[in-house]
Design a protein around this motif. Structure first.
Motif, PDB file in Angstrom:
ATOM      1  N   HIS A   8      -6.347   5.771   8.502  1.00  0.00           N
ATOM      2  CA  HIS A   8      -6.095   6.117   9.891  1.00  0.00           C
ATOM      3  C   HIS A   8      -5.107   7.272   9.905  1.00  0.00           C
ATOM      4  O   HIS A   8      -4.477   7.575   8.894  1.00  0.00           O
ATOM      5  CB  HIS A   8      -5.496   4.940  10.653  1.00  0.00           C
ATOM      6  CG  HIS A   8      -6.460   3.840  10.943  1.00  0.00           C
ATOM      7  ND1 HIS A   8      -7.076   3.103   9.956  1.00  0.00           N
ATOM      8  CD2 HIS A   8      -6.928   3.336  12.107  1.00  0.00           C
ATOM      9  CE1 HIS A   8      -7.875   2.209  10.502  1.00  0.00           C
ATOM     10  NE2 HIS A   8      -7.801   2.331  11.806  1.00  0.00           N
ATOM     11  N   ARG A   9      -4.954   7.897  11.056  1.00  0.00           N
ATOM     12  CA  ARG A   9      -3.957   8.961  11.184  1.00  0.00           C
ATOM     13  C   ARG A   9      -3.340   8.928  12.576  1.00  0.00           C
ATOM     14  O   ARG A   9      -3.950   8.439  13.518  1.00  0.00           O
ATOM     15  CB  ARG A   9      -4.579  10.327  10.911  1.00  0.00           C
ATOM     16  CG  ARG A   9      -5.589  10.806  11.962  1.00  0.00           C
ATOM     17  CD  ARG A   9      -6.240  12.098  11.521  1.00  0.00           C
ATOM     18  NE  ARG A   9      -7.203  12.591  12.512  1.00  0.00           N
ATOM     19  CZ  ARG A   9      -7.995  13.643  12.312  1.00  0.00           C
ATOM     20  NH1 ARG A   9      -7.944  14.306  11.154  1.00  0.00           N
ATOM     21  NH2 ARG A   9      -8.834  14.017  13.255  1.00  0.00           N
ATOM     22  N   GLN A  10      -2.139   9.473  12.631  1.00  0.00           N
ATOM     23  CA  GLN A  10      -1.448   9.556  13.913  1.00  0.00           C
ATOM     24  C   GLN A  10      -0.793  10.923  14.037  1.00  0.00           C
ATOM     25  O   GLN A  10       0.114  11.244  13.258  1.00  0.00           O
ATOM     26  CB  GLN A  10      -0.406   8.457  14.056  1.00  0.00           C
ATOM     27  CG  GLN A  10       0.227   8.399  15.430  1.00  0.00           C
ATOM     28  CD  GLN A  10       0.973   7.112  15.684  1.00  0.00           C
ATOM     29  OE1 GLN A  10       1.337   6.390  14.761  1.00  0.00           O
ATOM     30  NE2 GLN A  10       1.198   6.802  16.939  1.00  0.00           N
TER      31      GLN A  10
ATOM     32  N   LEU B 145       0.860  -1.175   0.000  1.00  0.00           N
ATOM     33  CA  LEU B 145       0.000   0.000   0.000  1.00  0.00           C
ATOM     34  C   LEU B 145       0.900   1.230   0.000  1.00  0.00           C
ATOM     35  O   LEU B 145       1.816   1.320   0.824  1.00  0.00           O
ATOM     36  CB  LEU B 145      -0.899   0.017   1.233  1.00  0.00           C
ATOM     37  CG  LEU B 145      -1.798  -1.210   1.438  1.00  0.00           C
ATOM     38  CD1 LEU B 145      -2.579  -1.086   2.746  1.00  0.00           C
ATOM     39  CD2 LEU B 145      -2.733  -1.392   0.272  1.00  0.00           C
ATOM     40  N   THR B 146       0.623   2.155  -0.898  1.00  0.00           N
ATOM     41  CA  THR B 146       1.443   3.359  -1.012  1.00  0.00           C
ATOM     42  C   THR B 146       0.556   4.581  -1.007  1.00  0.00           C
ATOM     43  O   THR B 146      -0.271   4.758  -1.909  1.00  0.00           O
ATOM     44  CB  THR B 146       2.279   3.330  -2.303  1.00  0.00           C
ATOM     45  OG1 THR B 146       3.036   2.114  -2.352  1.00  0.00           O
ATOM     46  CG2 THR B 146       3.227   4.514  -2.343  1.00  0.00           C
ATOM     47  N   GLU B 147       0.748   5.422   0.004  1.00  0.00           N
ATOM     48  CA  GLU B 147      -0.029   6.651   0.109  1.00  0.00           C
ATOM     49  C   GLU B 147       0.695   7.810  -0.577  1.00  0.00           C
ATOM     50  O   GLU B 147       1.925   7.833  -0.650  1.00  0.00           O
ATOM     51  CB  GLU B 147      -0.269   7.038   1.573  1.00  0.00           C
ATOM     52  CG  GLU B 147      -0.943   5.998   2.423  1.00  0.00           C
ATOM     53  CD  GLU B 147       0.032   5.110   3.164  1.00  0.00           C
ATOM     54  OE1 GLU B 147      -0.353   4.539   4.217  1.00  0.00           O
ATOM     55  OE2 GLU B 147       1.188   4.991   2.715  1.00  0.00           O
ATOM     56  N   SER B 148      -0.087   8.762  -1.022  1.00  0.00           N
ATOM     57  CA  SER B 148       0.463   9.992  -1.599  1.00  0.00           C
ATOM     58  C   SER B 148      -0.561  11.104  -1.439  1.00  0.00           C
ATOM     59  O   SER B 148      -1.722  10.849  -1.126  1.00  0.00           O
ATOM     60  CB  SER B 148       0.814   9.801  -3.076  1.00  0.00           C
ATOM     61  OG  SER B 148      -0.339   9.470  -3.817  1.00  0.00           O
TER      62      SER B 148
ATOM     63  N   VAL C  32       0.225  12.093  10.383  1.00  0.00           N
ATOM     64  CA  VAL C  32       0.597  11.179   9.306  1.00  0.00           C
ATOM     65  C   VAL C  32      -0.620  10.310   9.020  1.00  0.00           C
ATOM     66  O   VAL C  32      -1.194   9.720   9.944  1.00  0.00           O
ATOM     67  CB  VAL C  32       1.803  10.313   9.692  1.00  0.00           C
ATOM     68  CG1 VAL C  32       2.123   9.327   8.570  1.00  0.00           C
ATOM     69  CG2 VAL C  32       3.011  11.187   9.997  1.00  0.00           C
ATOM     70  N   TYR C  33      -1.009  10.251   7.777  1.00  0.00           N
ATOM     71  CA  TYR C  33      -2.185   9.495   7.364  1.00  0.00           C
ATOM     72  C   TYR C  33      -1.755   8.176   6.728  1.00  0.00           C
ATOM     73  O   TYR C  33      -0.904   8.161   5.840  1.00  0.00           O
ATOM     74  CB  TYR C  33      -3.018  10.312   6.393  1.00  0.00           C
ATOM     75  CG  TYR C  33      -3.791  11.409   7.078  1.00  0.00           C
ATOM     76  CD1 TYR C  33      -3.136  12.525   7.604  1.00  0.00           C
ATOM     77  CD2 TYR C  33      -5.177  11.324   7.233  1.00  0.00           C
ATOM     78  CE1 TYR C  33      -3.842  13.522   8.260  1.00  0.00           C
ATOM     79  CE2 TYR C  33      -5.889  12.325   7.877  1.00  0.00           C
ATOM     80  CZ  TYR C  33      -5.221  13.418   8.389  1.00  0.00           C
ATOM     81  OH  TYR C  33      -5.918  14.410   9.051  1.00  0.00           O
ATOM     82  N   TYR C  34      -2.391   7.104   7.195  1.00  0.00           N
ATOM     83  CA  TYR C  34      -2.043   5.759   6.751  1.00  0.00           C
ATOM     84  C   TYR C  34      -3.241   5.090   6.087  1.00  0.00           C
ATOM     85  O   TYR C  34      -4.374   5.203   6.557  1.00  0.00           O
ATOM     86  CB  TYR C  34      -1.616   4.897   7.929  1.00  0.00           C
ATOM     87  CG  TYR C  34      -0.395   5.378   8.660  1.00  0.00           C
ATOM     88  CD1 TYR C  34      -0.498   6.228   9.753  1.00  0.00           C
ATOM     89  CD2 TYR C  34       0.891   4.969   8.268  1.00  0.00           C
ATOM     90  CE1 TYR C  34       0.618   6.668  10.425  1.00  0.00           C
ATOM     91  CE2 TYR C  34       2.012   5.401   8.944  1.00  0.00           C
ATOM     92  CZ  TYR C  34       1.866   6.254  10.025  1.00  0.00           C
ATOM     93  OH  TYR C  34       2.983   6.681  10.700  1.00  0.00           O
ATOM     94  N   CYS C  35      -2.942   4.355   5.055  1.00  0.00           N
ATOM     95  CA  CYS C  35      -3.945   3.527   4.380  1.00  0.00           C
ATOM     96  C   CYS C  35      -3.787   2.097   4.901  1.00  0.00           C
ATOM     97  O   CYS C  35      -2.666   1.631   5.139  1.00  0.00           O
ATOM     98  CB  CYS C  35      -3.689   3.588   2.874  1.00  0.00           C
ATOM     99  SG  CYS C  35      -4.712   2.518   1.861  1.00  0.00           S
ATOM    100  N   THR C  36      -4.904   1.394   5.052  1.00  0.00           N
ATOM    101  CA  THR C  36      -4.842   0.015   5.519  1.00  0.00           C
ATOM    102  C   THR C  36      -5.957  -0.811   4.908  1.00  0.00           C
ATOM    103  O   THR C  36      -7.034  -0.286   4.600  1.00  0.00           O
ATOM    104  CB  THR C  36      -4.927  -0.057   7.052  1.00  0.00           C
ATOM    105  OG1 THR C  36      -4.857  -1.431   7.452  1.00  0.00           O
ATOM    106  CG2 THR C  36      -6.215   0.543   7.569  1.00  0.00           C
ATOM    107  N   ASP C  37      -5.662  -2.109   4.732  1.00  0.00           N
ATOM    108  CA  ASP C  37      -6.703  -3.040   4.282  1.00  0.00           C
ATOM    109  C   ASP C  37      -7.109  -3.958   5.416  1.00  0.00           C
ATOM    110  O   ASP C  37      -7.721  -4.995   5.198  1.00  0.00           O
ATOM    111  CB  ASP C  37      -6.224  -3.847   3.083  1.00  0.00           C
ATOM    112  CG  ASP C  37      -5.052  -4.767   3.412  1.00  0.00           C
ATOM    113  OD1 ASP C  37      -4.569  -5.453   2.502  1.00  0.00           O
ATOM    114  OD2 ASP C  37      -4.624  -4.802   4.588  1.00  0.00           O
TER     115      ASP C  37
END
Length: 111
Positions: free
Chosen positions: A37-39, A4-7, A92-97
């Motif tokens: 999600h975000r942190q 997974l690659t965020e941009s 920081v925003y994260y993508c997850t499955d």
């Protein structure tokens, strides 16, 4: 193996918008839900939004009405449209499955 690659992160002023993208690549598994999600600094990671294959969508209360999650299964992409950004959205925003996580993309909102 799937990746997974965020941009799309960046520095914006309060009230502005950003659109985050998450690209799924590699050996893509069939999953029923994708999420963002975000942190924020010094805080635990928190759910922002998730979207199910059924079309059901959940948002965190803090972003409801401002953020929109969308999924393009044909392109293996997930998006997060963020409008009317606030300094409190800095994270920081994260993508997850649900199993895998991307490396994250930094969103900074100045007041």
């Amino acid at each position: 193996q799937e990746r997974l690659t965020e941009s799309g992160g960046g520095l914006v002023q309060a009230g502005e918008s950003l659109r985050l993208s998450c690209a799924r690549s590699g050996s893509i598994r069939k999953v029923s839900v994708m999420g963002w999600h975000r942190q924020a600094p010094g805080k635990p990671r928190e759910l922002v939004a998730r979207i199910y294959d059924s079309g059901e969508i959940h948002y965190a209360n803090s972003v409801t009405g401002r953020f929109t999650i969308a999924r393009d299964i044909t392109k293996n992409m997930v998006y997060l449209q963020m409008n009317n950004l606030e300094p409190e959205d800095t994270a920081v925003y994260y993508c997850t499955d649900g199993l895998l996580w991307g490396q994250g993309t930094l969103v900074t909102v100045s007041s």
